[in-house]
Design a protein around this motif. Structure first.
Motif, PDB file in Angstrom:
ATOM      1  N   ALA A 269      51.583  59.035  18.545  1.00  0.00           N
ATOM      2  CA  ALA A 269      51.612  58.381  17.238  1.00  0.00           C
ATOM      3  C   ALA A 269      52.959  57.728  17.007  1.00  0.00           C
ATOM      4  CB  ALA A 269      51.331  59.389  16.122  1.00  0.00           C
ATOM      5  N   ARG A 270      52.974  56.716  16.174  1.00  0.00           N
ATOM      6  CA  ARG A 270      54.225  56.096  15.771  1.00  0.00           C
ATOM      7  C   ARG A 270      54.184  55.830  14.277  1.00  0.00           C
ATOM      8  NH1 ARG A 270      53.729  50.855  13.099  1.00  0.00           N
ATOM      9  NH2 ARG A 270      52.237  49.593  14.292  1.00  0.00           N
ATOM     10  N   ILE A 271      55.363  55.698  13.680  1.00  0.00           N
ATOM     11  CA  ILE A 271      55.467  55.462  12.252  1.00  0.00           C
ATOM     12  C   ILE A 271      56.651  54.560  11.975  1.00  0.00           C
ATOM     13  CG2 ILE A 271      56.837  57.568  11.900  1.00  0.00           C
ATOM     14  CD1 ILE A 271      55.326  57.856   9.190  1.00  0.00           C
ATOM     15  N   SER A 272      56.470  53.642  11.059  1.00  0.00           N
ATOM     16  CA  SER A 272      57.508  52.678  10.742  1.00  0.00           C
ATOM     17  C   SER A 272      58.643  53.313   9.959  1.00  0.00           C
ATOM     18  CB  SER A 272      56.913  51.512   9.948  1.00  0.00           C
ATOM     19  OG  SER A 272      56.468  51.954   8.673  1.00  0.00           O
ATOM     20  N   ARG A 273      59.680  52.536   9.714  1.00  0.00           N
ATOM     21  CA  ARG A 273      60.848  53.045   8.991  1.00  0.00           C
ATOM     22  C   ARG A 273      60.506  53.518   7.581  1.00  0.00           C
ATOM     23  NH1 ARG A 273      62.518  48.542  11.827  1.00  0.00           N
ATOM     24  NH2 ARG A 273      64.211  48.891  13.342  1.00  0.00           N
ATOM     25  N   THR A 274      59.582  52.830   6.941  1.00  0.00           N
ATOM     26  CA  THR A 274      59.192  53.199   5.585  1.00  0.00           C
ATOM     27  C   THR A 274      58.133  54.291   5.547  1.00  0.00           C
ATOM     28  OG1 THR A 274      57.440  51.534   5.447  1.00  0.00           O
ATOM     29  CG2 THR A 274      59.667  50.857   4.813  1.00  0.00           C
ATOM     30  N   GLY A 275      57.444  54.470   6.662  1.00  0.00           N
ATOM     31  CA  GLY A 275      56.367  55.430   6.704  1.00  0.00           C
ATOM     32  C   GLY A 275      55.026  54.852   6.303  1.00  0.00           C
ATOM     33  N   ARG A 276      54.999  53.587   5.951  1.00  0.00           N
ATOM     34  CA  ARG A 276      53.754  52.973   5.490  1.00  0.00           C
ATOM     35  C   ARG A 276      52.842  52.529   6.628  1.00  0.00           C
ATOM     36  NH1 ARG A 276      53.480  51.974   0.152  1.00  0.00           N
ATOM     37  NH2 ARG A 276      55.418  52.173  -1.062  1.00  0.00           N
ATOM     38  N   ASP A 277      53.422  52.195   7.759  1.00  0.00           N
ATOM     39  CA  ASP A 277      52.636  51.725   8.891  1.00  0.00           C
ATOM     40  C   ASP A 277      52.609  52.772   9.988  1.00  0.00           C
ATOM     41  OD1 ASP A 277      54.133  48.487   8.424  1.00  0.00           O
ATOM     42  OD2 ASP A 277      52.215  49.228   7.666  1.00  0.00           O
ATOM     43  N   THR A 278      51.417  53.122  10.402  1.00  0.00           N
ATOM     44  CA  THR A 278      51.252  54.100  11.468  1.00  0.00           C
ATOM     45  C   THR A 278      50.245  53.600  12.487  1.00  0.00           C
ATOM     46  OG1 THR A 278      49.544  55.274  10.192  1.00  0.00           O
ATOM     47  CG2 THR A 278      51.818  56.059  10.000  1.00  0.00           C
ATOM     48  N   TYR A 279      50.315  54.157  13.669  1.00  0.00           N
ATOM     49  CA  TYR A 279      49.383  53.825  14.730  1.00  0.00           C
ATOM     50  C   TYR A 279      49.205  55.059  15.585  1.00  0.00           C
ATOM     51  CZ  TYR A 279      47.084  51.365  18.533  1.00  0.00           C
ATOM     52  OH  TYR A 279      46.174  50.953  19.473  1.00  0.00           O
ATOM     53  N   TYR A 280      47.988  55.255  16.085  1.00  0.00           N
ATOM     54  CA  TYR A 280      47.679  56.459  16.832  1.00  0.00           C
ATOM     55  C   TYR A 280      46.965  56.145  18.131  1.00  0.00           C
ATOM     56  CZ  TYR A 280      48.531  58.343  12.208  1.00  0.00           C
ATOM     57  OH  TYR A 280      49.102  58.651  10.993  1.00  0.00           O
ATOM     58  N   ALA A 281      47.181  57.007  19.092  1.00  0.00           N
ATOM     59  CA  ALA A 281      46.422  56.911  20.320  1.00  0.00           C
ATOM     60  C   ALA A 281      44.952  57.170  20.001  1.00  0.00           C
ATOM     61  CB  ALA A 281      46.925  57.928  21.341  1.00  0.00           C
ATOM     62  N   GLY A 282      44.077  56.531  20.760  1.00  0.00           N
ATOM     63  CA  GLY A 282      42.659  56.685  20.500  1.00  0.00           C
ATOM     64  C   GLY A 282      42.180  58.121  20.565  1.00  0.00           C
ATOM     65  N   SER A 283      42.812  58.930  21.393  1.00  0.00           N
ATOM     66  CA  SER A 283      42.393  60.310  21.565  1.00  0.00           C
ATOM     67  C   SER A 283      42.670  61.188  20.347  1.00  0.00           C
ATOM     68  CB  SER A 283      43.073  60.916  22.794  1.00  0.00           C
ATOM     69  OG  SER A 283      44.485  60.869  22.665  1.00  0.00           O
ATOM     70  N   VAL A 284      43.559  60.750  19.466  1.00  0.00           N
ATOM     71  CA  VAL A 284      43.920  61.555  18.305  1.00  0.00           C
ATOM     72  C   VAL A 284      43.626  60.862  16.987  1.00  0.00           C
ATOM     73  CG1 VAL A 284      45.741  62.668  19.652  1.00  0.00           C
ATOM     74  CG2 VAL A 284      46.315  60.760  18.135  1.00  0.00           C
ATOM     75  N   ALA A 285      43.257  59.599  17.033  1.00  0.00           N
ATOM     76  CA  ALA A 285      42.974  58.855  15.806  1.00  0.00           C
ATOM     77  C   ALA A 285      41.899  59.558  14.989  1.00  0.00           C
ATOM     78  CB  ALA A 285      42.531  57.438  16.150  1.00  0.00           C
ATOM     79  N   GLY A 286      42.155  59.685  13.700  1.00  0.00           N
ATOM     80  CA  GLY A 286      41.229  60.368  12.821  1.00  0.00           C
ATOM     81  C   GLY A 286      41.492  61.850  12.696  1.00  0.00           C
TER      82      GLY A 286
END
Length: 124
Positions: free
Chosen positions: A49-66
């Motif tokens: 997973a990753r998260i932006s400086r503000t915490g508003r934008d995130t992205y996840y690997a498909g295996s853990v999304a959700g």
């Protein structure tokens, strides 16, 4: 001088939840993009997973999304990884990492600082 320290790992049962924390010292947390990676003895370090400086934008690997959610509290210099519906395949050493620039977020080499890791073990 910047150091990261993970905590919150441990043994859990499948279906349980766990929250990992990563505290940033020696730097300003809001200056950095943050990410979580995991690694086992038989797999290379992989992006989680990753998260932006503000915490508003995130992205996840498909295996853990959700199932996994990353968040951060810059006032506390802390980022989190909330994990739910854990399965044995999630067993690994989890690392937090930081970077001030951009680049491909799923590439470990693009991160400047790393924590020591915290072990998560999920049993049936």
């Amino acid at each position: 001088q910047v150091q990261l320290r993970e905590s919150g790992g441990g043994p859990v049962q499948a279906g349980d939840s766990l929250r990992l924390s990563c505290v940033v010292t020696g730097g300003t947390c809001s200056d950095y993009f943050m990410a979580w990676f995991r690694q086992t003895s038989v797999k290379e370090r992989e992006f989680v997973a990753r998260i932006s400086r503000t915490g508003r934008d995130t992205y996840y690997a498909g295996s853990v999304a959700g199932r996994f959610t990353s968040s951060r509290d810059n006032a506390k210099n802390t980022v989190y990884l909330q994990m739910s519906s854990l399965v044995p395949e999630d067993t690994a050493t989890y690392y937090c990492a930081s970077r001030s620039g951009l680049g491909l977020f799923s590439t470990p080499a693009n991160y400047h600082y790393w924590g020591q890791g915290t072990q998560v073990t999920v049993s049936l």
